[in-house]
Write a protein that holds these residues in place. Structure first.
Motif, PDB file in Angstrom:
ATOM      1  N   TYR A  65      34.632  26.279 112.912  1.00 17.12           N
ATOM      2  CA  TYR A  65      34.516  27.390 113.873  1.00 17.12           C
ATOM      3  C   TYR A  65      35.694  27.382 114.837  1.00 17.12           C
ATOM      4  O   TYR A  65      36.352  28.405 115.066  1.00 17.12           O
ATOM      5  CB  TYR A  65      33.194  27.223 114.626  1.00 17.12           C
ATOM      6  CG  TYR A  65      32.953  28.163 115.765  1.00 17.12           C
ATOM      7  CD1 TYR A  65      32.298  29.370 115.563  1.00 17.12           C
ATOM      8  CD2 TYR A  65      33.342  27.833 117.070  1.00 17.12           C
ATOM      9  CE1 TYR A  65      32.060  30.237 116.609  1.00 17.12           C
ATOM     10  CE2 TYR A  65      33.100  28.696 118.128  1.00 17.12           C
ATOM     11  CZ  TYR A  65      32.458  29.897 117.888  1.00 17.12           C
ATOM     12  OH  TYR A  65      32.233  30.754 118.932  1.00 17.12           O
ATOM     13  N   GLU A  66      35.994  26.204 115.375  1.00 15.09           N
ATOM     14  CA  GLU A  66      37.089  26.104 116.344  1.00 15.09           C
ATOM     15  C   GLU A  66      38.438  26.382 115.689  1.00 15.09           C
ATOM     16  O   GLU A  66      39.291  27.063 116.265  1.00 15.09           O
ATOM     17  CB  GLU A  66      37.067  24.726 117.019  1.00 15.09           C
ATOM     18  CG  GLU A  66      35.899  24.643 117.994  1.00 15.09           C
ATOM     19  CD  GLU A  66      35.703  23.263 118.604  1.00 15.09           C
ATOM     20  OE1 GLU A  66      36.493  22.349 118.289  1.00 15.09           O
ATOM     21  OE2 GLU A  66      34.746  23.125 119.374  1.00 15.09           O
ATOM     22  N   THR A  67      38.630  25.864 114.478  1.00 17.77           N
ATOM     23  CA  THR A  67      39.895  26.113 113.772  1.00 17.77           C
ATOM     24  C   THR A  67      40.087  27.603 113.490  1.00 17.77           C
ATOM     25  O   THR A  67      41.179  28.146 113.695  1.00 17.77           O
ATOM     26  CB  THR A  67      39.917  25.317 112.450  1.00 17.77           C
ATOM     27  OG1 THR A  67      39.812  23.926 112.756  1.00 17.77           O
ATOM     28  CG2 THR A  67      41.189  25.574 111.660  1.00 17.77           C
ATOM     29  N   LEU A  68      39.024  28.262 113.048  1.00 15.55           N
ATOM     30  CA  LEU A  68      39.126  29.693 112.724  1.00 15.55           C
ATOM     31  C   LEU A  68      39.475  30.516 113.958  1.00 15.55           C
ATOM     32  O   LEU A  68      40.286  31.441 113.900  1.00 15.55           O
ATOM     33  CB  LEU A  68      37.817  30.187 112.100  1.00 15.55           C
ATOM     34  CG  LEU A  68      37.465  29.575 110.739  1.00 15.55           C
ATOM     35  CD1 LEU A  68      36.040  29.955 110.323  1.00 15.55           C
ATOM     36  CD2 LEU A  68      38.460  29.998 109.662  1.00 15.55           C
ATOM     37  N   LEU A  69      38.889  30.141 115.090  1.00 21.73           N
ATOM     38  CA  LEU A  69      39.183  30.883 116.325  1.00 21.73           C
ATOM     39  C   LEU A  69      40.586  30.564 116.853  1.00 21.73           C
ATOM     40  O   LEU A  69      41.176  31.376 117.558  1.00 21.73           O
ATOM     41  CB  LEU A  69      38.121  30.601 117.388  1.00 21.73           C
ATOM     42  CG  LEU A  69      36.808  31.317 117.088  1.00 21.73           C
ATOM     43  CD1 LEU A  69      35.666  30.737 117.891  1.00 21.73           C
ATOM     44  CD2 LEU A  69      36.924  32.815 117.365  1.00 21.73           C
ATOM     45  N   ARG A  70      41.118  29.399 116.497  1.00 19.53           N
ATOM     46  CA  ARG A  70      42.501  29.088 116.878  1.00 19.53           C
ATOM     47  C   ARG A  70      43.482  29.934 116.058  1.00 19.53           C
ATOM     48  O   ARG A  70      44.589  30.212 116.507  1.00 19.53           O
ATOM     49  CB  ARG A  70      42.794  27.602 116.654  1.00 19.53           C
ATOM     50  CG  ARG A  70      42.196  26.715 117.738  1.00 19.53           C
ATOM     51  CD  ARG A  70      42.443  25.267 117.433  1.00 19.53           C
ATOM     52  NE  ARG A  70      43.862  24.929 117.555  1.00 19.53           N
ATOM     53  CZ  ARG A  70      44.388  23.799 117.114  1.00 19.53           C
ATOM     54  NH1 ARG A  70      43.621  22.913 116.504  1.00 19.53           N
ATOM     55  NH2 ARG A  70      45.673  23.553 117.260  1.00 19.53           N
ATOM     56  N   ILE A  71      43.065  30.305 114.836  1.00 20.06           N
ATOM     57  CA  ILE A  71      43.908  31.162 113.990  1.00 20.06           C
ATOM     58  C   ILE A  71      43.813  32.616 114.448  1.00 20.06           C
ATOM     59  O   ILE A  71      44.809  33.317 114.549  1.00 20.06           O
ATOM     60  CB  ILE A  71      43.481  31.042 112.514  1.00 20.06           C
ATOM     61  CG1 ILE A  71      43.813  29.637 111.997  1.00 20.06           C
ATOM     62  CG2 ILE A  71      44.162  32.109 111.650  1.00 20.06           C
ATOM     63  CD1 ILE A  71      43.152  29.294 110.676  1.00 20.06           C
ATOM     64  N   ASN A  72      42.589  33.059 114.734  1.00 16.81           N
ATOM     65  CA  ASN A  72      42.369  34.454 115.125  1.00 16.81           C
ATOM     66  C   ASN A  72      41.239  34.533 116.151  1.00 16.81           C
ATOM     67  O   ASN A  72      40.071  34.433 115.789  1.00 16.81           O
ATOM     68  CB  ASN A  72      42.018  35.283 113.886  1.00 16.81           C
ATOM     69  CG  ASN A  72      41.687  36.716 114.236  1.00 16.81           C
ATOM     70  OD1 ASN A  72      41.833  37.143 115.391  1.00 16.81           O
ATOM     71  ND2 ASN A  72      41.241  37.471 113.249  1.00 16.81           N
ATOM     72  N   PRO A  73      41.585  34.701 117.428  1.00 19.42           N
ATOM     73  CA  PRO A  73      40.543  34.718 118.466  1.00 19.42           C
ATOM     74  C   PRO A  73      39.609  35.916 118.374  1.00 19.42           C
ATOM     75  O   PRO A  73      38.542  35.913 118.989  1.00 19.42           O
ATOM     76  CB  PRO A  73      41.337  34.744 119.779  1.00 19.42           C
ATOM     77  CG  PRO A  73      42.713  35.169 119.411  1.00 19.42           C
ATOM     78  CD  PRO A  73      42.941  34.818 117.989  1.00 19.42           C
TER      79      PRO A  73
END
Lengths: 203, 67
Positions: free
Chosen positions: A69-77
């Motif tokens: 979840y955190e990685t995905l939001l770091r790619i695209n908030p």
């Protein structure tokens, strides 16, 4: 093409399992611009996972769904990620993935792969499921392929089983994860029609 | 009877076979397999009571561990 890709913002894709296939597939779909992902896994990140799964050393010990979840939001908030920390059975699958247009099977064990294929056919006869099967070892680029059977797609070589002699290695695992993500984009962007007419044998 | 099995035509002696018999005949021995007949999924618990006959299109997919 650019305006076509806007469609991905309104697309929801489910990913069952966040190991080698699931974590790499989720990252590919997030980078491509899919607006909403539903991810589910019960496991935690270990150091051994780092040989092929999309996690980092500082995430060891965390729940996989939280780390991803955190990685995905770091790619695209702007992406919306629904993360479920649970063990998926047929009932959970029916609930967790109900809003998804496409479901990615990203389990490790073959019996779980069959379980989700049967659950999706039963609960969601109009949804597509993209499974991964046969990805261990290295080489054999041209053996990796995608086969369609009704609403079920199978990505992989359908032969290479993981064992002590044939471990899963990052390039081939990521290649199959990318085939699954690519197939999901094709389904959504080309408005592929699900096969109709009772997908389960019912006498 | 003639059936289509994984996109190849197969001729067999006999009028019909249960899914279980067909898998044994074709030596599909992997523990995890998904079977579709004419596009419809056959659940494992139905392998004895669902039959394959002339002209049917059978797809059998081995599911391989690893992910």
């Amino acid at each position: 093409m650019k305006s076509k890709l806007q469609k991905l913002k309104g697309t929801c894709i489910g990913i069952a399992g966040c190991g080698g296939l699931g974590s790499n597939c989720a990252v590919a779909l997030a980078r491509a611009g899919v607006g909403r992902l539903v991810i589910a896994d019960f496991d935690s990140v270990t150091r051994e996972n780092l040989d092929r799964q999309y996690y980092f050393l500082d995430q060891v010990g965390q729940k996989k769904v939280r780390a991803l979840y955190e990685t995905l939001l770091r790619i695209n908030p702007d992406i919306v990620v629904e993360a479920y920390d649970l063990r998926l059975g047929p009932g959970e699958i029916a609930h967790v993935f109900k809003d998804c247009q496409v479901i990615i099977e990203a389990f490790d064990r073959a019996d779980m792969k069959r379980m989700i294929i049967e659950a999706v056919v039963e609960h969601f006869p109009d949804k597509f499921i993209i499974a991964g099967s046969g990805l261990a070892g290295y080489g054999g680029n041209n053996e990796l392929r995608t086969r369609r059977l009704g609403n079920l797609f199978i990505c992989g070589d359908e032969v290479s089983e993981v064992s002590d002699e044939l471990p899963p290695l990052a390039p081939r695992v990521a290649a199959v994860a990318a085939l699954q993500a690519n197939q999901a984009l094709e389904i959504v962007l080309d408005d592929m029609e699900p096969a109709r007419g009772g997908d389960v044998w019912d006498e | 009877m003639k059936i289509t099995l994984n996109n190849s035509e197969v001729s067999m002696a006999g009028e019909s076979f249960s899914v279980r018999e067909l898998l044994a005949l074709m030596k599909f021995t992997f523990p995890m397999i998904v079977v579709k007949i004419n596009g419809r999924l056959v659940r494992k618990e139905d392998y004895e009571r669902v039959f394959v006959g002339d002209g049917d299109n059978v797809e059998a997919i081995h599911l391989i561990s690893g992910g």
